[in-house]
Design an enzyme around this catalytic site. Structure first.
Site, PDB file in Angstrom:
ATOM      1  N   ASN A  14      38.793  43.176  40.752  1.00 29.36           N
ATOM      2  CA  ASN A  14      37.483  43.028  41.395  1.00 29.36           C
ATOM      3  C   ASN A  14      37.539  43.116  42.913  1.00 29.36           C
ATOM      4  OD1 ASN A  14      38.952  40.656  41.420  1.00 29.36           O
ATOM      5  ND2 ASN A  14      37.125  39.402  41.678  1.00 29.36           N
ATOM      6  N   GLU A  15      38.531  43.835  43.424  1.00 31.20           N
ATOM      7  CA  GLU A  15      38.749  43.878  44.875  1.00 31.20           C
ATOM      8  C   GLU A  15      37.501  44.308  45.667  1.00 31.20           C
ATOM      9  OE1 GLU A  15      40.997  44.452  42.713  1.00 31.20           O
ATOM     10  OE2 GLU A  15      42.860  43.520  43.381  1.00 31.20           O
ATOM     11  N   GLY A  17      44.903  40.254  41.553  1.00 28.79           N
ATOM     12  CA  GLY A  17      46.348  40.237  41.369  1.00 28.79           C
ATOM     13  C   GLY A  17      46.782  39.620  40.049  1.00 28.79           C
ATOM     14  N   LEU A  69      46.175  37.503  44.599  1.00 31.16           N
ATOM     15  CA  LEU A  69      46.814  37.383  45.901  1.00 31.16           C
ATOM     16  C   LEU A  69      46.263  36.181  46.661  1.00 31.16           C
ATOM     17  CD1 LEU A  69      47.068  41.116  46.993  1.00 31.16           C
ATOM     18  CD2 LEU A  69      48.561  39.754  45.516  1.00 31.16           C
TER      19      LEU A  69
END
Lengths: 337, 337, 337
Positions: C212-213, C188, C143
């Site tokens: 890996n957010e 993303g 993203l």
């Protein structure tokens, strides 16, 4: 007494037949009791007794029942220590598909299968069943295409209901079910094996196993999917179902399609010794636990069983599907001819 | 100030006790502070401080809290660079089960455990807990059979609610939970370890782990099942639960029952270094993610918590179950005697 | 005729460009047709044709379409036997992300991507798409943080809806989707790869893949979770999501994040040969099977799509989140500068 027992279990006109001995150490002794025959393994203290149903030409189911030789209490106590293994495997029936050439799951075979299962379930003598094949080279080729081709919708509905019924019975069976697979195991044959509690596969490159429906242009129904996802997980099932993968033994083991791969001549004996492990668990606790694991999956079909039948009937009745099935059957006939 | 802190955390009559040092490089220095004692590891810059609750003979919970030595801001800044590792592990509590001989999960232990967890959750000093055992050879033998045998239904209900409560607290804990397992880990002991975020198991053939309820003729409830399925998948759980499998270390690792198997003397240090990895993640994001993963499973119990209690009470109250539990307890007594 | 076709597929001002040949045996022959160019592989009998959209500076999508050379019926029939492999791969489009430096998923790229996918879906010529990157070292960084930082709620909502839309389109695509990943594949970017039917990863330690957010202090939404759980199972997903794990190739393969790891220069050719396997399955049966596997997951988002957008907007609008994103973006700028 044994004779009487078997008459109860096996309807039709039973003719005794001695099954081949697979795991005897001493020379077996052949015995005959009325119209029944058995093989006595002195080494393990158990006997294999076979009956043979022959209702009609193209439908044969064979059952082999393994139980401890000598049901008399006296003998049992005396030999208790010497034949623990045999005690553990007592109460095990071996059911062998016999619908040559490829054990297609015809409507009659399905019906017969369900009735036999129900009897075994209700008979407290039996605690486990080993599913196997009497046709060399194949466990079961799966659904019988002749039941799904050139018939009327009512027949399709009846057939599909019988397929559902078999799955429902097998998947929630109170018996310990072990698949001893010594041949090809595609589509419906694979489904049957997936309903078992344990799968032993022969280490032979011809022993391919998988739900290969897409290869024929048809789709595995959602409860086939659920059974596969429960066995090998979502990702592996997604790939296997889309590609119609037929796994050779090593891959089948790796992906979790089967639990054990052994040399071809050890499939039956392995199934028996695995069965002993399962028989060591108290039935009631094991059955409730199995039910807890599988009930939600079964309920999904029960909630929409009629809709699932309608889906199948309307799908299989399509001209395009009927044409491709006819072509496929023609090819098969030419091969034979 | 530290003394005050611990008084807040540990109720009862605390008596200081120096716990054994497991991973010191330099010689540790023993210190005493009021009724508290600790061990200062100069090498890693952190201290282990132990308190000891002794409410009654058969209930002992021991807590070891690991935190950076010297909370004073001055010292902290000075030593910041030198002891990064210590900084990372600061905020880690080590809780050791101590209910000899086998850490049975008695009603009092469960209650105490839940209260302590709640305090740790509310105390911002702590971000992670290592669950371990002070009884050699066993992590926890699981539910306390004496709580389920020869009592009245109200007691069974109270006990089961406490078991539920523990699971609910552990499974959705905001803390990072790591199980450091150096002994046998069956049934309820296994369940506790399965609620953790990571499991380290000692490489000792006696360190068996699994939900072996069926072996005793009882059934793991559905939320035990869910926890296991979430950990090792549907198929492996189905087999493990039906057979009551207790996995030795290598198999436990392979099936995914534990995340790491290490030599027995490295279990604690491995748990600490794994903890450091988890502590490096921002708490808020990690907690919300954990909640997202586990909430649906917890909700399933919350929706039918009372029904689950009723199920347990009526099941455990059966004569047949009571008899088999009594026989089992008699055997255990004879073994000890 | 080919030119016309591509004009239909690729809007904007197409400029022909010859893409590099990766798996030719004979010397390729370079051709030009109007503003289009292609490479003819005499060995495999197919051609690679590339078009290049250049709407604006920071948005570039590149498509490579692989199809059998010579669409004329005459030629096709003549060469049918000689080029079975080529026939199988005919109908495959290669889409390469080109949004330097790291293929961030900007709102425009998402919109463009969805439109292109829709066109390919509706165009019966295409049966499969290989997703790849034209930016060296990265598949997609995920993203676009600039879309989620310092904008108004309406923009956040629009952006999130576009992210949802992309996932919905990809995850239930009727096309066979294969990810050919030759670079870093976080967040993303990883999600996009997870929607594919198969993932090929380059064996390069820099090719890390994962959601890996949490490392950025944010949380993967539930449909990211569902996609990951469907791929690697509940336990592995739980750990990977909480720790924000980025798997190097060998670990990615082991955990099931990707299906195959190959040397970097074989990623495209492997993707093509895997595609051939998928193209061998009748489309209709494969598509219905894919739908059966993935529809329940998609329905979960569709049921609460607006609520999910609201969640995202309120989360991302928080001061704390905005601050940490701004700091992160500042750092990235300084790195570049």
């Amino acid at each position: 007494m044994q004779q009487k027992y078997f008459k109860k279990v096996f309807r039709g006109r039973p003719r005794g037949r001695v099954v081949k001995v697979t795991h005897s150490f001493w020379q077996p002794r052949f015995c005959r009791f009325g119209s029944w025959a058995w093989t006595w393994h002195r080494s393990s203290g158990h006997a294999e007794v076979a009956s043979h149903i022959d209702h009609q030409k193209d439908l044969q189911l064979e059952y082999t029942t393994i139980y401890t030789w000598g049901l008399g209490e006296k003998k049992k106590k005396k030999e208790k220590k010497r034949r623990l293994a045999a005690d553990v495997t007592s109460g095990v029936a071996v059911m062998k598909f016999k619908n040559p050439p490829v054990n297609s799951l015809s409507l009659e075979l399905l019906t017969e299968f369900v009735i036999s299962l129900e009897k075994l379930e209700n008979d407290k003598t039996f605690r486990g069943v080993i599913l196997s094949s009497d046709c060399p080279g194949v466990f079961s080729a799966g659904l019988d295409l002749t039941e799904m081709c050139g018939r009327n919708p009512a027949h399709y509905a009846e057939y599909w209901k019988a397929v559902q019924e078999l799955w429902l019975r097998l998947y929630l069976s109170n018996l310990v079910l072990i698949a001893a697979i010594s041949g090809a195991c595609p589509a419906g044959g694979c489904l049957i094996s997936l309903t078992c509690d344990y799968r032993v596969l022969a280490d032979n490159p011809k022993c391919l196993i998988g739900l290969n429906e897409t290869l024929l242009g048809i789709i595995a129904p959602f409860w086939f999917r659920d059974t596969l996802v429960n066995t090998i997980g979502h990702r592996a099932a997604e790939r296997a179902l889309q590609l119609g993968l037929l796994f050779p033994p090593a891959e089948a083991l790796q992906v979790g399609m089967v639990d054990q791969v052994v040399p071809e001549d050890q499939v039956q004996s392995t199934a028996l010794s695995v069965m002993a492990q399962w028989m060591a668990i108290p039935d009631h606790a094991r059955q409730l636990t199995k039910n807890m694991m599988r009930k939600p999956t079964v309920d999904r079909l029960l909630k929409q069983r009629d809709a699932d039948i309608q889906n199948f009937v309307s799908f299989i009745s399509r001209d395009s599907i009927q044409k491709s099935l006819q072509m496929y059957l023609e090819k098969l006939k030419q091969k034979k001819g």
